[in-house]
Enzyme design. Structure first.
Site, PDB file in Angstrom:
ATOM      1  N   CYS A 178       0.835  -1.195   0.000  1.00  0.00           N
ATOM      2  CA  CYS A 178       0.000   0.000   0.000  1.00  0.00           C
ATOM      3  C   CYS A 178       0.879   1.258   0.000  1.00  0.00           C
ATOM      4  CB  CYS A 178      -0.913  -0.019   1.223  1.00  0.00           C
ATOM      5  SG  CYS A 178      -1.852   1.497   1.404  1.00  0.00           S
ATOM      6  N   CYS A 203       0.499   3.279   3.265  1.00  0.00           N
ATOM      7  CA  CYS A 203       1.200   2.626   4.391  1.00  0.00           C
ATOM      8  C   CYS A 203       2.701   2.818   4.240  1.00  0.00           C
ATOM      9  CB  CYS A 203       0.852   1.142   4.456  1.00  0.00           C
ATOM     10  SG  CYS A 203      -0.791   0.831   5.133  1.00  0.00           S
ATOM     11  N   HIS A 251      -3.993   1.035   8.193  1.00  0.00           N
ATOM     12  CA  HIS A 251      -4.607   0.676   6.919  1.00  0.00           C
ATOM     13  C   HIS A 251      -6.092   0.387   7.099  1.00  0.00           C
ATOM     14  CE1 HIS A 251      -4.484  -0.603   2.735  1.00  0.00           C
ATOM     15  NE2 HIS A 251      -5.428  -1.460   3.099  1.00  0.00           N
ATOM     16  N   HIS A 307      -6.791   2.701   0.379  1.00  0.00           N
ATOM     17  CA  HIS A 307      -6.524   3.025   1.795  1.00  0.00           C
ATOM     18  C   HIS A 307      -7.277   4.333   2.000  1.00  0.00           C
ATOM     19  CE1 HIS A 307      -3.283   3.522   5.191  1.00  0.00           C
ATOM     20  NE2 HIS A 307      -4.258   4.403   5.391  1.00  0.00           N
ATOM     21  N   HIS A 328      -8.919   7.785   2.422  1.00  0.00           N
ATOM     22  CA  HIS A 328      -8.286   9.100   2.531  1.00  0.00           C
ATOM     23  C   HIS A 328      -9.283  10.179   2.141  1.00  0.00           C
ATOM     24  CE1 HIS A 328      -7.544   7.352  -1.414  1.00  0.00           C
ATOM     25  NE2 HIS A 328      -7.616   8.574  -1.921  1.00  0.00           N
TER      26      HIS A 328
END
Ligand code: 5GP
Ligand code: ZN
Length: 114
Positions: free
Chosen positions: A5, A8, A47, A99, A101
């Protein structure tokens, strides 16, 4: 945390990025491909893929993400002129990074969504 990711890996410092703000809940970076003069991403540290997975446990993180967005809008000088917060979810919304956001865009007249 997924090592595949991008967000991450930015958090882990495996990918270099200008982290503008971070606390125990989330961090803020400039979008690499901005669509407005101000284009920030507010990303939870842990995550978290889709809102499908939302539970009460996540409430403090959601609050902290919005608080970080509000504070960044102040520090970028756009809290008076205005800004937009967007969360893309899955393919029809064009979500590129799975992920969660918040996009914060500002600094110009943003196209109406309506
Ligand atoms: P999404 O389409 O998933 O809602 O948004 C992902 C955003 O991440 C896009 O606006 C894209 O430009 C941005 N992005 C993709 N890769 C990177 C990267 O490596 N660093 C930063 N800072 N932003 C990225
Ligand atoms: Zn991640």
């Amino acid at each position: 945390m997924s090592v595949e990711c991008i967000f991450c890996n930015i958090k882990n410092k495996q990918i270099p990025s200008d982290i503008l703000f971070e606390d125990d809940y989330c961090f803020v970076i400039n979008d690499i491909n901005p669509v407005a003069p101000v284009h920030l991403l507010v990303v939870p540290n842990n995550h978290f893929t889709y809102l499908d997975n939302l539970t009460d446990d996540f409430a403090p993180v959601i609050f902290k993400m919005f608080e970080a967005a509000k504070n960044m809008a102040f520090s970028k000088g756009v809290s008076e002129s205005g800004y937009r917060l967007v969360i893309n979810q899955k393919s029809d919304a064009g979500q590129e990074i799975p992920h969660l956001h918040l996009h914060l865009t500002a600094g110009t007249k943003l196209k109406s969504l309506g």
